[in-house]
Design a protein around this motif. Structure first.
Motif, PDB file in Angstrom:
ATOM      1  N   HIS A   1      63.561  -5.838  -8.177  1.00  0.00           N
ATOM      2  CA  HIS A   1      62.194  -5.368  -8.400  1.00  0.00           C
ATOM      3  C   HIS A   1      61.880  -4.050  -7.720  1.00  0.00           C
ATOM      4  CE1 HIS A   1      62.240  -9.831  -8.659  1.00  0.00           C
ATOM      5  NE2 HIS A   1      61.575  -9.586  -9.773  1.00  0.00           N
TER       6      HIS A   1
ATOM      7  N   ARG B   1      57.834  -3.582 -14.321  1.00  0.00           N
ATOM      8  CA  ARG B   1      59.193  -4.128 -14.190  1.00  0.00           C
ATOM      9  C   ARG B   1      59.853  -3.754 -12.871  1.00  0.00           C
ATOM     10  NH1 ARG B   1      59.069  -3.076 -19.807  1.00  0.00           N
ATOM     11  NH2 ARG B   1      59.604  -4.938 -21.016  1.00  0.00           N
TER      12      ARG B   1
ATOM     13  N   ASP C   1      66.734 -10.776 -10.715  1.00  0.00           N
ATOM     14  CA  ASP C   1      66.147  -9.462 -11.014  1.00  0.00           C
ATOM     15  C   ASP C   1      65.948  -8.629  -9.750  1.00  0.00           C
ATOM     16  OD1 ASP C   1      66.077 -10.183 -13.648  1.00  0.00           O
ATOM     17  OD2 ASP C   1      63.909 -10.508 -13.735  1.00  0.00           O
TER      18      ASP C   1
ATOM     19  N   GLN D   1      64.675  -6.127 -17.498  1.00  0.00           N
ATOM     20  CA  GLN D   1      64.055  -7.322 -16.939  1.00  0.00           C
ATOM     21  C   GLN D   1      62.694  -7.594 -17.564  1.00  0.00           C
ATOM     22  OE1 GLN D   1      66.035  -6.375 -12.532  1.00  0.00           O
ATOM     23  NE2 GLN D   1      63.809  -6.267 -12.774  1.00  0.00           N
ATOM     24  N   ASP D   2      62.207  -8.802 -17.373  1.00  0.00           N
ATOM     25  CA  ASP D   2      60.858  -9.145 -17.806  1.00  0.00           C
ATOM     26  C   ASP D   2      59.834  -8.520 -16.861  1.00  0.00           C
ATOM     27  OD1 ASP D   2      61.829 -10.696 -19.892  1.00  0.00           O
ATOM     28  OD2 ASP D   2      61.868 -12.535 -18.680  1.00  0.00           O
ATOM     29  N   ALA D   3      58.661  -8.241 -17.391  1.00  0.00           N
ATOM     30  CA  ALA D   3      57.568  -7.729 -16.567  1.00  0.00           C
ATOM     31  C   ALA D   3      57.111  -8.795 -15.573  1.00  0.00           C
ATOM     32  CB  ALA D   3      56.411  -7.285 -17.448  1.00  0.00           C
TER      33      ALA D   3
END
Length: 258
Positions: free
Chosen positions: A82, A143, A80, A134-136
């Protein structure tokens, strides 16, 4: 966000403010992807910052395909994404009319806006698209974070800065609406507007030029340190409540006409 657990993209990450930011991120344990143009410098930066957690991608920020391919590669390498920090830019100087009354070349103005403003938006929008899937990462359902680089010239452009000031003013103006667009997805957007910073480009100027620039700064009466820019980036990463803001970093400098 826990900086030691994040992956960050830094455009213009091989020099100046971007380089200082990349160093600070790596020192905090982040994985860093450098988007820049010079292969040789890119390889050198990866070696300096640590090849296990740093990657270089040759990217023209104006090119949609290059940016998307690099983002896809970052996700493949590091997972991911960020944080996206947009530092890539140019700062040419040219008056609207020269001393003979000739108009400034349109292509010079267009190139500056293309790199500084459109390039920033191009990377930001594609990074945001990746972040949105994406996931938190925390209890605030965050996110991602996008940090763009403007300039105090976006407020007080000097003589000869029509293109630069317009491009940086555009970045300032897009901050709030972009933050509003992305807030429902848990993606924050902030902008830093630096004053006169001691980047390698500026430090290459004669001492009298540097002294003249520093003398206009009320306090502290010096050029800004790139690490101070990086420090503000780190604060924006850690402070989830900071969203939709443009922060001046200029020692209270207000630029004179020249």
């Amino acid at each position: 966000m826990d900086v030691s657990q994040i992956t960050a993209i830094v455009t213009g990450g091989c020099s100046g403010l971007g380089h200082a930011t990349a160093i600070t991120l790596r020192e905090a344990g982040a994985k860093v992807a450098l988007f820049d143009l010079n292969d040789e410098t890119g390889a050198q930066r990866v070696s300096e910052l640590g090849s296990d957690h740093t990657r270089f991608y040759k990217v023209d920020v104006r090119d949609e395909n290059q940016v998307q391919a690099a983002i896809d590669s970052v996700k493949s390498e590091f997972g991911d994404i960020h944080v996206c920090i947009n530092c890539a830019g140019i700062a040419p100087a040219k008056r609207t009319l020269d001393k003979e009354g000739n108009a400034a070349p349109l292509q010079d103005f267009q190139k500056t806006v293309d790199i500084n403003l459109i390039g920033t938006f191009n990377v930001a929008r594609l990074a945001a698209s990746a972040m949105s899937k994406q996931d938190a990462v925390n209890d605030d359902a965050e996110r991602g974070l996008i940090i763009n680089t403007a300039s105090i010239a976006g407020y007080e452009g000097q003589i000869g800065q029509t293109a630069y000031a317009a491009s940086k003013g555009g970045i300032i103006s897009l901050t709030l609406p972009m933050a509003r667009d992305l807030s429902p997805l848990g993606i924050r957007v902030n902008t830093i507007a630096p004053g006169v910073m001691g980047t390698p480009l500026l430090l290459a100027m004669p001492d009298k030029v540097q002294d003249a620039l520093a003398s206009n700064v009320p306090y502290p009466k010096r050029l800004g340190y790139p690490k101070e820019f990086a420090s503000l980036v780190m604060h924006m990463i850690s402070n989830t409540y900071m969203n939709g803001e443009t922060v001046r970093l200029d020692g209270s400098l207000r630029m004179p006409p020249k």
